[in-house]
Structure formats: C-alpha cells, structure tokens
Enzyme design. Structure first.
Site, mmCIF file in Angstrom:
data_model
loop_
_atom_site.group_PDB
_atom_site.id
_atom_site.type_symbol
_atom_site.label_atom_id
_atom_site.label_comp_id
_atom_site.label_asym_id
_atom_site.label_seq_id
_atom_site.Cartn_x
_atom_site.Cartn_y
_atom_site.Cartn_z
ATOM 1 N N GLN A 1 12.532 -14.528 5.887
ATOM 2 C CA GLN A 1 11.223 -15.143 5.613
ATOM 3 C C GLN A 1 11.000 -15.002 4.106
ATOM 4 O OE1 GLN A 1 7.721 -13.007 6.834
ATOM 5 N NE2 GLN A 1 6.545 -14.876 7.204
ATOM 6 N N ARG B 1 0.805 -1.216 0.000
ATOM 7 C CA ARG B 1 0.000 0.000 0.000
ATOM 8 C C ARG B 1 0.849 1.282 0.000
ATOM 9 N NH1 ARG B 1 -3.672 -2.042 4.898
ATOM 10 N NH2 ARG B 1 -1.861 -3.390 5.124
ATOM 11 N N TYR C 1 40.031 26.137 -6.168
ATOM 12 C CA TYR C 1 40.097 24.864 -6.904
ATOM 13 C C TYR C 1 40.711 25.114 -8.264
ATOM 14 C CZ TYR C 1 38.258 20.442 -8.802
ATOM 15 O OH TYR C 1 38.116 19.210 -9.358
ATOM 16 N N ALA D 1 39.708 47.051 -5.037
ATOM 17 C CA ALA D 1 38.537 46.439 -5.656
ATOM 18 C C ALA D 1 38.890 45.909 -7.046
ATOM 19 C CB ALA D 1 37.411 47.461 -5.761
#
Ligand code: UD1
Ligand code: CA
Length: 459
Positions: free
Chosen positions: A75, A17, A388, A424
């Site tokens: 089972q 179900r 990275y 900047a």
C-alpha cells in the site's frame, strides 16, 4: 485448516506516535516484533491464506518474515484501513471469509478470533469485535440503537461530544465474506476529518442494505488493545508478561514476585522450580525439577538440570547445566557450554564452548574457552585458557582429577593428563603428563637489606 478463511493483517501504518525510525510492527514485545505475535494468532486458526498489507518501511518488515506462506500487498500511500483492505481483496476468492487483524494489536488470542469466524459461519454478514474501556479515547466508538443493535462506528476525530462518552469501542478486528467487503468498500468515501477511507464505515453500509451485523464483546480489553505509542507498548509488554508468569505459577513454579519476572520466549518447567526477582528468561529455556534461579539472572536458550542452583546475577546463554550443578554468583556462561552433574562454576568465571565433567570445580575468576574439562578437575582462581592465537581458536583438554594451580595460563592447543598437577602461576605451553607436577615459574628470591624508596621532601 479453515479452507475458506483468509486473514488480512493491516501493517502499513507509519506509527508516527511511536516517534521511531523503526516501522511500528517491528517494535519488540517480549523481544519479538509485534507482527510476529499477530502472526502466531493468525496461524493458530490455520487459514488458507495470510495477506499482509505493508507500506511504511515495507522492505524491512518483509525481510523479517521470510515465510513463503505470506502474501505481501503493498500500500504505497496510507489512505486508510478501508483502502488497505480493498487492496488485499483481489488476492481472495469471492466466497472467502476474510478476517481483518491489525499489526499493532498483538495480544489477541486465537480463541477470541475463532469466535468471530464462527459467528460469520453461523449467518452473520459482518462480525466485529468490540470491547468496553474505562478510557475509550483514541478509539472508534460503537453506536447502538435502543434494541442494542450496532448501527455504525464513529471515529474519535469525527465524533460529537455525546458520542465520545460511549465506552464501547471498535477493536478493529472484523470479518465478512470477501464479496461483501468488496461491495461495501466500493461505496466508502474519504469524506471525514482524516481524509481517509475507513474500514469502519462498512458497518453503516451493511446496515443500510439490511445485512446482519453482529458484534461480540471481548471480555479482556487488554487482549484487543492497540499499540500507538511507547506507553501502550510498555503496558502491553506487562500484560503479556503477566500471562506468561501466570502460566508458570499454574505449572507449579514459585515466583517470588510476579511483577519482576520477564519471559521473552518459551519456558518449560518441571515441579518445584523457584525463580527469584528480576530474572529474565529468553528463547527456549528448560528448567528441571527443583531448579533455583537467583535474583538478577538472565538465561537464554539453555537447559538447567534438576536441582541445579543458579546464583544471583549470572548470565547463561546456549548452555546445558547438569543436575545439581551450581553456577554463580556473577558467572558468565556462553554458548556451547555443557556441564555435567554437580559441576561448580563460581563467581567471575567466564566459560564458553566447553564441557565440564561431573564434580569439576572452576570456582573463581577464570576464563575457560574451547575446553574439555574432565571429572573432578579443580581449576584454581585466575586460570586462563589462552584459546586464541590472534587467528585461530585452539582446544584445551584437561584430564579427570587434574589440579590446575591458581593464575595459570594454558596456551592451547594442549592436553593436561589425568591426575596431573599444574603449579600455581605456570604458563603451560606444552602437554602436561598424567600424574606428575608440571610447573613453570621463576623461583622467588629474597634481596636482603633492600630499602623501599622514600618520598623526596617538597621544595
Ligand atoms: C482504528 C479504527 C478504530 C479502532 C482502532 C483500534 C479505523 C478507521 N479506525 O483506528 O475504529 O478503534 O483502530 O485499534 O479503522 N493501516 C494500514 N493502512 C492504512 C491505515 C492503517 O495498513 O492506510 C493499518 C495500521 O498499520 C494499523 C491499523 O491499520 O495496524 C490501524 O490503523 P491506525 O491508524 O492505527 O488506526 P486507529 O486510528 O488506531
Ligand atoms: Ca491503532
């Protein structure tokens, strides 16, 4: 430790179900498999053995619980709850108390189970747990005589119209000595509407041989509700959440809406914590005194320091946030991040595997990864640590009080010295010395008399 207690958990059912490829007992409740919750309650009783009967998708189930203390019983065909318990009995000793639990009844409390085991120790031959439901449909009904003694259990599918009106139901949880179960289960047949060997038939068989059957009624039906479909799963999720939220409120947490907080792990709190709506706490979360978590935040395996403010819609995972720090709104703090007191991680900042010193500010639109940011550093909007190179990760070290101008790219590995200023727009590809201004950018120039292109007329 209960030296003669064996707990058998039935978990072989297919869970048709649920309409899912995932075995039923692996469906998550509060982000952990149903079976994990049942195991928590089982372990709390400190039994000698835990046996789990598995079948459908058994190898996946077993793989999720690599605990050597569990004995797995296969089972191969689901021939009923009675058949499942019978398969488990050879792994028990004759005089063991056997407590049967269901893998799809996750909210049962250890205290409730202990009551059943006590009734067995006090002389009952078969102890079962019942509850009274407003809507008993789907459950086995408890049939009692005029004196209130339990006679037998009838499954919904085998019940007469009158029997279906009974609102006291079988929770499925029962206990007896292994030897007694063996005797009754050898007599159980599959002569019923489902063609299954019902564990519930033990009740009538016990009565037939004059054994003492005792039923205890669980007062909180939610605790013993089984999960057969996704609707019941969602109901149980809410019930579980309500318990956790109640615990938090009793511990002094201000929860703005108890229906809109989800706890999917363990939370420890100090005084005067406030949690706004739609917060999700997952894994181990520690909230310091006076911490405030804003609307829509997700906090996973993290510690939030005293007085810290987590502003709305921030996601924090595997991090330590210092006292009085401010994070968000819309911050993403990833694993390995540690901020000191009074640090500020602002909006649209992603930060991972980085330490941020006391009073440092990363206020807007930055990516800071694999970095050590000193105290009182100011990182301007749009700054990126280029950590990275396509193959390896490298570290960026920024000294105390350094000022990183907006839109700078820091190409790691590199070190920015203490009190250094980076102009900047700089792409910094080497170390910047302490106390100096380092800037790498083309000077702006003005082209006099330049004309903007104009749109050609349509032909
Ligand atoms: C069962 C009880 C019912 C009770 C209800 C409570 C029986 C016959 N009926 O019905 O009286 O009201 O639980 O939730 O016991 N399982 C196995 N192997 C099998 C069959 C089932 O391991 O061969 C396991 C299932 O995985 C599940 C549990 O036993 O965890 C119960 O089985 P389920 O089919 O859900 O029984 P219900 O029809 O709910
Ligand atoms: Ca069930």
């Amino acid at each position: 430790m209960s030296p003669d207690l064996t707990i058998v958990i039935l978990a072989a059912g297919q869970g048709t179900r649920m309409r899912s490829a995932l075995p039923k007992v692996l469906h998550p409740l509060a982000s952990r498999p149903l079976l994990a919750h049942v195991l928590d309650s089982a372990r709390a009783l400190e039994p000698r053995r835990i046996l789990i009967v598995h079948g459908h998708g058994g190898e996946h189930v077993q793989a999720r619980f690599p605990d050597p203390e569990i004995t797995w019983i296969h089972q191969p065909e689901q021939r009923g709850t009675g058949h499942a318990v019978r398969l488990a009995l050879p792994a028990t000793a004759e005089n063991d108390s056997v407590l049967v639990l269901y893998g799809d009844v996750p909210l049962v409390r250890p205290e409730t189970l202990a009551r059943l085991v006590r009734s067995l120790n006090a002389g009952a031959d078969l102890a079962l747990m019942t509850t009274v439901l407003a809507d008993p449909s789907g459950y086995g009904r408890i049939l009692r005589d005029d004196q209130g003694r339990v006679l037998r259990i009838v499954e919904q599918k085998d019940a007469t119209e009158a029997e279906r009106h009974v609102r006291e139901v079988n929770t499925g949880i029962m206990a007896a000595r292994a030897g007694a179960f063996a005797g009754w289960l050898s007599q159980v047949t599959d002569d019923n509407s489902q063609g299954e060997y019902y564990l519930t038939d033990c009740v009538a068989l016990a009565n037939a041989e004059g054994a003492r059957v005792e039923a205890s009624v669980a007062h909180d039906p939610v605790e013993v509700m089984g999960i057969n479909d996704k609707r019941q799963l969602a109901e149980q999720e809410r019930a579980w959440q309500r318990r956790r939220v109640d615990d938090l409120m009793l511990a002094g947490v201000t929860v703005l809406d108890p229906a809109r907080l989800d706890v999917r792990g363990r939370v420890s709190v100090s005084r005067d914590v406030t949690l706004d709506v739609n917060v999700i706490l997952e894994g181990q979360v520690d909230l310091g005194e006076g911490a405030v978590v804003g609307a829509g935040c997700v906090i996973i395996d993290s510690s939030i320091g005293p007085g810290a403010h987590i502003l709305p819609h921030s996601v924090i995972e595997g991090a330590v946030i210092g006292a009085n720090a401010r994070v968000g709104p819309f911050a993403r703090v990833r694993p390995g991040t540690e901020t000191a007191a009074h640090a500020r991680i602002g909006n649209f900042v992603e930060i991972k595997n980085a330490s941020v010193g006391e009073g440092a500010k990363i206020n807007h639109l930055s990516y800071v990864g694999d970095a050590d940011v000193g105290r009182d550093v100011n990182i301007g909007a749009g700054t990126i640590t280029c950590n990275y190179d396509g193959a390896n990760k490298h570290r960026t070290v920024i000294g105390d009080r350094a000022f990183i101008g907006s839109n700078s790219s820091l190409v790691a590995p590199l070190t920015v010295g203490e009190d250094a200023t980076i102009g900047a727009g700089t792409t910094l590809n080497r170390d910047a010395p302490p106390g100096e201004l380092t800037v790498a950018r083309a000077d702006a120039r003005t082209i006099r008399g330049w004309k903007r292109p104009v749109r050609k007329p349509k032909t």
